[in-house]
Write a protein that holds these residues in place. Structure first.
Motif, mmCIF file in Angstrom:
data_model
loop_
_atom_site.group_PDB
_atom_site.id
_atom_site.type_symbol
_atom_site.label_atom_id
_atom_site.label_comp_id
_atom_site.label_asym_id
_atom_site.label_seq_id
_atom_site.Cartn_x
_atom_site.Cartn_y
_atom_site.Cartn_z
ATOM 1 N N GLY A 86 1.804 21.098 -6.079
ATOM 2 C CA GLY A 86 0.603 20.305 -5.900
ATOM 3 C C GLY A 86 0.577 19.580 -4.566
ATOM 4 N N VAL A 87 1.316 20.047 -3.606
ATOM 5 C CA VAL A 87 1.367 19.430 -2.288
ATOM 6 C C VAL A 87 0.315 20.096 -1.413
ATOM 7 N N VAL A 88 -0.593 19.279 -0.886
ATOM 8 C CA VAL A 88 -1.653 19.819 -0.047
ATOM 9 C C VAL A 88 -1.182 19.922 1.390
ATOM 10 N N ASN A 89 -0.694 18.801 1.878
ATOM 11 C CA ASN A 89 -0.258 18.751 3.263
ATOM 12 C C ASN A 89 0.991 17.891 3.305
ATOM 13 N N PRO A 90 2.127 18.447 3.677
ATOM 14 C CA PRO A 90 3.364 17.653 3.659
ATOM 15 C C PRO A 90 3.270 16.377 4.492
ATOM 16 N N ALA A 91 2.626 16.434 5.631
ATOM 17 C CA ALA A 91 2.509 15.238 6.465
ATOM 18 C C ALA A 91 1.667 14.182 5.759
ATOM 19 N N LEU A 92 0.577 14.626 5.115
ATOM 20 C CA LEU A 92 -0.275 13.707 4.369
ATOM 21 C C LEU A 92 0.465 13.135 3.165
ATOM 22 N N GLU A 93 1.205 13.997 2.482
ATOM 23 C CA GLU A 93 1.992 13.537 1.330
ATOM 24 C C GLU A 93 3.016 12.500 1.765
ATOM 25 N N LYS A 94 3.642 12.709 2.903
ATOM 26 C CA LYS A 94 4.627 11.763 3.419
ATOM 27 C C LYS A 94 3.955 10.428 3.724
ATOM 28 N N GLU A 95 2.797 10.474 4.350
ATOM 29 C CA GLU A 95 2.059 9.250 4.691
ATOM 30 C C GLU A 95 1.684 8.474 3.425
ATOM 31 N N ILE A 96 1.223 9.182 2.410
ATOM 32 C CA ILE A 96 0.868 8.539 1.140
ATOM 33 C C ILE A 96 2.099 7.906 0.498
ATOM 34 N N ALA A 97 3.226 8.621 0.518
ATOM 35 C CA ALA A 97 4.459 8.084 -0.069
ATOM 36 C C ALA A 97 4.915 6.837 0.669
ATOM 37 N N VAL A 98 4.795 6.849 2.011
ATOM 38 C CA VAL A 98 5.198 5.681 2.794
ATOM 39 C C VAL A 98 4.306 4.492 2.461
ATOM 40 N N ARG A 99 3.007 4.719 2.306
ATOM 41 C CA ARG A 99 2.086 3.630 1.947
ATOM 42 C C ARG A 99 2.408 3.065 0.573
ATOM 43 N N LYS A 100 2.667 3.957 -0.376
ATOM 44 C CA LYS A 100 2.996 3.501 -1.729
ATOM 45 C C LYS A 100 4.292 2.691 -1.724
ATOM 46 N N LEU A 101 5.252 3.129 -0.922
ATOM 47 C CA LEU A 101 6.509 2.402 -0.822
ATOM 48 C C LEU A 101 6.262 1.006 -0.249
ATOM 49 N N ALA A 102 5.428 0.913 0.772
ATOM 50 C CA ALA A 102 5.117 -0.386 1.372
ATOM 51 C C ALA A 102 4.416 -1.291 0.357
ATOM 52 N N GLU A 103 3.478 -0.727 -0.425
ATOM 53 C CA GLU A 103 2.796 -1.510 -1.463
ATOM 54 C C GLU A 103 3.782 -1.994 -2.516
ATOM 55 N N PHE A 104 4.683 -1.107 -2.918
ATOM 56 C CA PHE A 104 5.677 -1.462 -3.924
ATOM 57 C C PHE A 104 6.575 -2.588 -3.422
ATOM 58 N N GLU A 105 7.018 -2.487 -2.172
ATOM 59 C CA GLU A 105 7.874 -3.531 -1.613
ATOM 60 C C GLU A 105 7.136 -4.865 -1.534
ATOM 61 N N ALA A 106 5.839 -4.822 -1.175
ATOM 62 C CA ALA A 106 5.040 -6.055 -1.124
ATOM 63 C C ALA A 106 4.914 -6.669 -2.517
ATOM 64 N N GLU A 107 4.674 -5.834 -3.529
ATOM 65 C CA GLU A 107 4.572 -6.327 -4.913
ATOM 66 C C GLU A 107 5.901 -6.893 -5.374
ATOM 67 N N ALA A 108 6.993 -6.249 -4.978
ATOM 68 C CA ALA A 108 8.318 -6.740 -5.370
ATOM 69 C C ALA A 108 8.574 -8.115 -4.747
ATOM 70 N N LYS A 109 8.209 -8.285 -3.474
ATOM 71 C CA LYS A 109 8.390 -9.593 -2.824
ATOM 72 C C LYS A 109 7.510 -10.648 -3.489
ATOM 73 N N SER A 110 6.297 -10.270 -3.844
ATOM 74 C CA SER A 110 5.395 -11.195 -4.517
ATOM 75 C C SER A 110 5.967 -11.601 -5.878
ATOM 76 N N ALA A 111 6.505 -10.627 -6.603
ATOM 77 C CA ALA A 111 7.099 -10.920 -7.912
ATOM 78 C C ALA A 111 8.305 -11.843 -7.756
ATOM 79 N N GLN A 112 9.114 -11.609 -6.736
ATOM 80 C CA GLN A 112 10.270 -12.474 -6.495
ATOM 81 C C GLN A 112 9.822 -13.899 -6.185
ATOM 82 N N ALA A 113 8.748 -14.033 -5.400
ATOM 83 C CA ALA A 113 8.225 -15.368 -5.080
ATOM 84 C C ALA A 113 7.702 -16.049 -6.338
ATOM 85 N N THR A 114 7.021 -15.301 -7.187
ATOM 86 C CA THR A 114 6.509 -15.856 -8.440
ATOM 87 C C THR A 114 7.655 -16.298 -9.345
#
Length: 145
Positions: free
Chosen positions: A37-65
């Protein structure tokens, strides 16, 4: 230019083998992309990097809470420690006044009935027989037991 005999054919043959290998690799990549189900490896990589950044931001927010909640707990516990202990100063019961009145009335009625019955028994029993515990079961209005 001087070339060795068969040099051109050798390079042509090598180039053809590399073309086939490239086509084979591209076909495998296409099959993998379709299966996974991979359309474009470069696009998939970019999406994964964004999701990782969002996850890390949520983790920091949870730690602050969590840190803020722990601080709030410590503050509340210190306030609780300064409060005086509660003492019970009044124990109250809620009575049903109508029920209590009916019960007192019934109790008075039964006590009067008992007094009347005792008076009847004493009137029917001669004074000497009362002290000896005579059997009064044949007297009218007397119940044994």
């Amino acid at each position: 230019m001087h070339r060795a005999p068969g040099e051109f054919e050798f390079f042509h043959q090598q180039a053809e083998e590399y073309r086939k290998a490239l086509a084979n690799a591209e076909a495998k990549l296409t099959d993998f992309s379709r299966e996974q189900g991979v359309v474009n490896p470069a696009l998939e990589k970019e999406i994964a990097v964004r999701k990782l950044a969002e996850f890390e931001a949520e983790a920091k927010s949870a730690q602050a809470t969590i840190a803020a909640t722990r601080q709030s707990i410590r503050t509340l516990e210190s306030q609780l420690a300064t409060l005086p202990k509660r003492e019970t100063t009044k124990c109250g019961r809620s009575d049903n006044p109508q029920l209590m009145e009916r019960m007192k009335s019934k109790l008075l009625e039964l006590e009067l009935k008992r007094t009347e019955l005792l008076d009847e028994i004493r009137a029917d029993v001669p004074p000497g027989a009362r002290s000896r515990g005579a059997d009064c079961s044949n007297k009218p209005g007397y119940r044994n037991g």
